[in-house]
Design an enzyme around this catalytic site. Structure first.
Site, PDB file in Angstrom:
ATOM      1  N   SER A 164      11.200   7.800  33.547  1.00  0.00           N
ATOM      2  CA  SER A 164      11.604   9.365  33.408  1.00  0.00           C
ATOM      3  C   SER A 164      10.968  10.595  32.908  1.00  0.00           C
ATOM      4  O   SER A 164      10.550  11.134  33.185  1.00  0.00           O
ATOM      5  CB  SER A 164      12.803   9.873  34.358  1.00  0.00           C
ATOM      6  OG  SER A 164      13.355   8.589  35.180  1.00  0.00           O
TER       7      SER A 164
ATOM      8  N   GLU B 258      -6.061  -4.970 -32.737  1.00  0.00           N
ATOM      9  CA  GLU B 258      -7.163  -6.311 -32.134  1.00  0.00           C
ATOM     10  C   GLU B 258      -8.152  -5.545 -33.574  1.00  0.00           C
ATOM     11  O   GLU B 258      -9.315  -6.281 -34.236  1.00  0.00           O
ATOM     12  CB  GLU B 258      -7.821  -5.556 -30.994  1.00  0.00           C
ATOM     13  CG  GLU B 258      -6.020  -6.183 -30.289  1.00  0.00           C
ATOM     14  CD  GLU B 258      -6.069  -7.095 -30.041  1.00  0.00           C
ATOM     15  OE1 GLU B 258      -6.666  -7.994 -30.290  1.00  0.00           O
ATOM     16  OE2 GLU B 258      -4.543  -8.272 -30.032  1.00  0.00           O
TER      17      GLU B 258
END
Length: 683
Positions: A363, A90
């Site tokens: 229960s 780059e």
């Protein structure tokens, strides 16, 4: 004619000077405007969105939250060979220019002027690319390009070259959701950027130039050609030797696909995400790079998911595509309240049944009834009630006649036996004696928050004893409440997160257990001892893991909900099974009830405790016993008592001061067979 020509030339000259002056003024004004639009140095601050990580208790990654998957990396962590690959690809003059490459821009302008479109492209330095990616848009226009130059100049003024390169390598996009070199290394090679090789470094530099074009996942040949071009540049610029170049360019591209980040324990992760969003907001959660360390144990989580998958059958698939019946599981550490495992369902939905589904407990509600009565010293575990057909008159004037699960009645029995066999009539008798409001008070103390105490429909009814609730309960709160029994009466708030750190390790939040004594240790131990009987010889025998454990089953009368909530001294686990539409789990080949939940609990907990030493529940000093009692009346039947046969004797424990002091009447020789008083009368 000469004078006329001279005047014309003079007029043209004046006009030209005027036009040029206007053009120069316009250009100067435009340049001035752009210069005035240059950012201040304070505005030039890099704050890229970072990925938030969620870890289990051992530091294993559970999930990632991000809008841009980015993992920060310091320049020292990024291999020099990777830095050089980007410089070669780059901006080879990066360390010598001042942010702008004039010659490069000139070449790009000439190239663009000779082509159609009129858009300025190419010629960008690393600093300009950083400016574009961090502060501007990606549109290809002259105005954006001029802004890019101004930002680049300011960036160079404020930061060193190394700082700029580091920011750039953390900002750029590599495709497949990966931003920055660290995320890219993991996406393409499934490893940390520190471990990158020369061919891999060149490939990353190649991909960054155009992820959609050069990604080897999309086009291996294009990626290879671009990689080899970067390698040639690295050789030509002196970053690598000819030998390194030859070896690297001959190396085939080898990928380890790390693009996908599967979420572990998805329902738990969603539970954590919602907490984080409420506390920190979307910006921090999805871009702040938080490090979230949770209480979850991934090993336990895997065991939980496997046990439920093995034991809970799929009977149908709902319209939403989810297996039915659904399941939920929560495991808590009884000392600290840490959530060690959480299953919120079977499927990919976000409805977490472990914390959001309020279902009827059946229960499994009975321990709260007996705990309230025992703690207030209104009954003992040895008290005797008669299980028989009973009709209760309610405050509404209606009548209610509870029946047991199998439709039979067991006659006289102790409270302990009533809990072990989950006898409905006796639980209803006890709640009538002590009042439903007291049971609600105790259930709320233990952590149940969903009970309804007012309004036309509420839980101030005798049906509370059998789990007939207005709304229901959640598996998380049931685990918390039963954890009080395991923890000696201490309620601990469930915890999902230990601490939250920033991306640099700075501590943001640290969470500590919230503990409160809500039940006496004596009552807690007696309830635990009674629920050990549920597992060892009662309705929960399918949950027996061969070491001390306690728990309770729960099945609604219409088979819409099935529960088992049980615990060892260290861990409490609640399991719920039910269908999302609340329809009965009654199928041609099977009825699903608490027995299946108990067996799934056993399968899971046996795996969990397999490699640990067996623990015992410690008896508090305030508990008396065990004492031998006559189970027909709850009175003492010691070794000198000859009138009570062995089958009517049992061992029982009591809160000090509530233990029986009188012997059973059957201990008297006057009433003991074989009627020993008769020989005395014949004398």
């Amino acid at each position: 004619m000469g004078k006329s020509t001279g005047r014309r030339r003079k007029l043209i000259l004046i006009l030209s000077v005027f036009i040029i002056s206007i053009l120069i003024g316009t250009m100067t004004g435009a340049v001035g405007a752009y210069l005035r639009s240059a950012p201040s140095l304070d505005q030039v601050s890099f704050d890229p969105k970072l990925t938030t990580y969620v870890y289990d208790v051992d530091g294993r990654v559970l999930a990632r939250f991000f809008k841009e998957n980015r993992i920060p990396a310091d320049l020292e962590e990024i291999p020099e060979i990777l830095q050089q690959a980007f410089l070669a690809a780059e901006d080879k003059d990066f360390y010598t220019h001042y942010g702008v490459d004039i010659s490069g821009i000139g070449r790009a302008i000439i190239a663009n002027l000779t082509s159609s479109g009129g858009k300025l492209q190419g010629g960008s330095t690393i600093t300009q690319q950083l400016a574009r990616n961090a502060f501007l848009t990606l549109e290809q226009t002259w105005s954006r390009k001029l802004k890019e130059l101004l930002w680049a100049i300011q960036i160079e003024r404020k930061y060193t070259k190394d700082e700029i390169l580091e920011a750039y390598l953390n900002v750029i996009y590599f495709g497949h959701g990966a931003h920055g070199v660290q995320a890219a290394s993991q996406a393409y090679f499934s490893k940390s950027v520190e471990q990158i090789t020369l061919p891999e470094a060149a490939l990353l530099a190649a991909v960054a130039n155009g992820p959609s074009i050069y990604s080897p996942f999309n086009d291996p040949e294009a990626g290879l050609n671009r990689r080899n071009l970067i390698l040639r540049r690295m050789r030509d610029y002196g970053y690598i030797t000819e030998e390194q170049y030859n070896e690297a360019q001959a190396t085939p591209i080898t990928l380890e696909d790390g693009r996908r980040h599967p979420t572990q324990a998805p329902y738990f992760v969603e539970y954590v995400r919602r907490f984080l969003m409420d506390r920190y907001g979307e910006s921090l959660v999805y871009g702040g790079g938080l490090r979230v360390y949770t209480t979850l144990d991934l090993d336990l989580q895997t065991k939980a998911e496997s046990a439920l998958a093995e034991w809970v059958p799929t009977k149908k698939v709902s319209d939403s595509g989810l297996d039915q019946p659904q399941t939920a599981l929560v495991t808590l550490d009884t000392e600290y309240g840490y959530i060690r495992a959480m299953v919120g369902g079977r499927g990919g939905d976000q409805f977490n049944r472990a914390v959001q589904a309020t279902r009827q407990p059946g229960s499994a509600m009975k321990p709260f009834v007996y705990a309230a009565a025992i703690d207030r010293k209104l009954i003992t575990a040895a008290d005797v009630y008669t299980d028989e057909p009973t009709t209760f008159r309610l405050i509404t004037g209606d009548t209610w006649s509870p029946r047991n699960y199998d439709g039979t009645y067991g006659g006289a029995m102790t409270v302990r036996e009533a809990l072990e066999d989950s006898v409905n009539v006796i639980a209803a008798k006890v709640i009538e004696e002590i009042d439903p409001s007291l049971v609600i008070e105790y259930a709320e103390r233990l952590g149940i928050s969903t009970l309804v105490k007012s309004g036309r429909r509420n839980d101030m009814t005798l049906a509370l004893s059998l789990g007939g609730l207005t709304r229901g309960v959640t598996p998380l709160e049931m685990a918390q409440a039963y954890g009080v029994f395991a923890g000696g009466g201490i309620r601990v708030e469930p915890m999902a997160i230990l601490r939250v750190e920033g991306p640099d390790g700075t501590l943001i939040d640290e969470f500590r257990p919230q503990r409160e004594l809500v039940l006496s240790p004596e009552t807690s131990y007696i309830m635990t001892d009674m629920m050990r009987g549920v597992i060892e010889r009662g309705t929960g025998i399918g949950a027996n893991i061969g070491r001390p454990a306690a728990g309770k089953t729960g099945t609604t009368s219409d088979f819409t909900d099935a529960w088992f909530v049980g615990y060892t001294p260290s861990l409490v686990t609640s399991i719920w099974i039910g269908q999302d539409d609340n329809s009965p789990m009654i199928y041609p080949d099977q009825r699903i009830g608490s027995g299946l939940a108990a067996r799934a609990w056993r399968a899971y907990m046996q795996e969990v405790v397999a490699s640990t030493q067996a623990e015992v529940f410690e008896q508090p000093a305030g508990v008396v016993g065990p004492l031998t009692i006559d189970r027909t009346n709850g009175l003492l039947a010691d070794d000198q008592c000859n009138g009570v046969p062995p089958e009517d004797r049992s061992l029982e424990i009591f809160i000090r001061g509530t233990e029986p002091t009188d012997p059973s009447p059957r201990c008297s020789t006057l009433f003991s067979p074989p009627f020993n008083f008769l020989p005395w009368l014949r004398r």
